[in-house]
Write an enzyme that holds these catalytic residues in place. Structure first.
Site, PDB file in Angstrom:
ATOM      1  N   HIS A 123      95.866 108.574  40.856  1.00 44.25           N
ATOM      2  CA  HIS A 123      96.882 109.117  40.195  1.00 44.25           C
ATOM      3  C   HIS A 123      98.077 108.064  40.089  1.00 44.25           C
ATOM      4  CE1 HIS A 123      95.033 112.891  40.407  1.00 44.25           C
ATOM      5  NE2 HIS A 123      95.013 113.239  41.847  1.00 44.25           N
ATOM      6  N   ASP A 160      86.417 112.639  40.978  1.00 50.45           N
ATOM      7  CA  ASP A 160      87.310 113.269  41.683  1.00 50.45           C
ATOM      8  C   ASP A 160      87.566 114.654  41.147  1.00 50.45           C
ATOM      9  OD1 ASP A 160      89.521 112.663  44.272  1.00 50.45           O
ATOM     10  OD2 ASP A 160      90.145 113.851  42.795  1.00 50.45           O
ATOM     11  N   HIS A 162      90.304 116.144  40.835  1.00 46.90           N
ATOM     12  CA  HIS A 162      91.438 116.049  40.039  1.00 46.90           C
ATOM     13  C   HIS A 162      91.395 114.734  38.692  1.00 46.90           C
ATOM     14  CE1 HIS A 162      92.733 117.225  44.048  1.00 46.90           C
ATOM     15  NE2 HIS A 162      93.436 118.138  43.447  1.00 46.90           N
ATOM     16  N   ASP A 248      86.348 115.983  46.436  1.00 55.62           N
ATOM     17  CA  ASP A 248      87.197 117.081  46.645  1.00 55.62           C
ATOM     18  C   ASP A 248      86.574 118.265  45.742  1.00 55.62           C
ATOM     19  OD1 ASP A 248      88.033 115.387  44.899  1.00 55.62           O
ATOM     20  OD2 ASP A 248      90.098 115.678  45.277  1.00 55.62           O
TER      21      ASP A 248
HETATM   22 ZN   LIG Z   1      91.404 114.503  43.973  1.00 55.07          ZN
END
Ligand SMILES: [Zn+2]
Length: 315
Positions: A123, A160, A162, A248
């Site tokens: 991120h 991931d 996200h 995740d």
């Molecule tokens: Zn994540």
């Protein structure tokens, strides 16, 4: 032989009561030890990135802010990104270790590398730390492969749960580093990663986003993953594949959860290994991102490493 990087140094990034905490690495270590897989791996040492090398990816104030807050004893870089006194140094070690993993693989010493580091990185954008991430480890790794090892093309695969907005931002206008992300569809955090985000300028077509709706079944997810990987390989024949390996999307994960089981990460690893075997003599550098259910994380990393190590054993 697969090289694995893990060290208690990475537990010194103390986030307190936070999903991205040091116990994650302890859970992975316990699962790997019980699995017997470590016998199939060589261990690599921690390397520390020189702060000036962050400038290959980040604006100067990204490092300055992390350093200043850590030096003051710790605090927040944004609403959910916590640093402790040691975090700046640990983050430089995380990035430096992933860069060293690129050296180990690009030099031909090892075919696959797994970096069990924290803090995570995907991120972190060129201009700011965010989303539990201080510095963008995989982006720095891709730059190392390009600049130092003259790799012509890199593929970053980010599974991931996200969207890897930071990595996308770094390479959005470039064709030499192709970014493929499969993730839970926006508006899920960080809110980016729609299918129509495809890169711009010279990089148009070199960003591939596959947003997945919550509730999608495992088989459907794996098919979407395979299709996206195929599309990515149609864009580039990479000299190295880097994985932003977040776990995740596991069904037990308290943060993400796309309904996957641990073995699904093995299936995805196999697809990436097959792609790497075809394109680049199997060269893969895998880097831990998210994964917040300790047992699910440990079990998923075992499935991931099982497939990575079996590639080297098949030579
Ligand atoms: Zn994540």
């Amino acid at each position: 032989m697969t090289i694995i990087f893990r060290d208690t140094l990475f537990t010194q990034h103390d986030t307190g009561r936070h999903p991205e905490n040091a116990a994650r690495l302890a859970a992975i270590d316990a699962a790997l030890t019980a699995s017997g897989l470590l016998d199939r791996c060589t261990s690599g040492p921690v390397s520390v990135l020189a702060a000036k090398d962050l400038l290959h990816v980040h604006a100067a104030d990204v490092a300055q802010k992390a350093q200043t807050v850590a030096a003051a004893g710790g605090g927040h870089l944004d609403a959910d990104t916590v640093v402790s006194a040691a975090s700046y140094d640990v983050a430089l070690a995380a990035a430096g270790t992933v860069v060293a993993a690129v050296d180990a693989v690009m030099s031909g010493k090892h075919r696959e590398a797994l970096c069990l580091i924290r803090p995570p990185g995907h991120h972190a954008t060129p201009s700011r730390s965010m989303g539990f991430c201080l510095f963008n480890n995989v982006a720095l790794a891709a730059e190392q492969a390009r600049r130092v090892h003259q790799a012509g093309r890199i593929l970053i695969v980010d599974w991931d749960v996200h969207h890897g907005n930071g990595t996308q931002d770094v390479f959005y206008e470039r064709a030499d580093v192709v970014f493929y992300s499969i993730h839970r569809a926006p508006p899920f955090y960080p809110g980016t990663g729609a299918a129509d985000e495809v890169g711009s300028g010279k990089g148009r077509g070199a960003t591939i986003n596959v947003p997945v709706e919550y509730g999608t079944g495992r088989q459907a997810y794996l098919q979407l993953f395979a299709d996206g990987l195929e599309r990515s390989l149609a864009v580039t024949k990479p000299d190295l594949i880097i994985i932003s390996a977040g776990f995740d999307a596991h069904r037990l994960d308290p943060v993400g959860n796309l309904g996957l089981e641990a073995e699904d990460f093995g299936a995805m690893t196999k697809l990436v290994c097959d792609a790497a075997a075809h394109a680049c003599q199997g060269r893969i550098v895998s880097c831990l991102e998210g994964g917040y259910h300790p047992q699910a994380l440990g079990a998923s990393v075992v499935e991931h490493l099982k497939v990575l190590t079996s590639q080297s054993m098949n030579i």
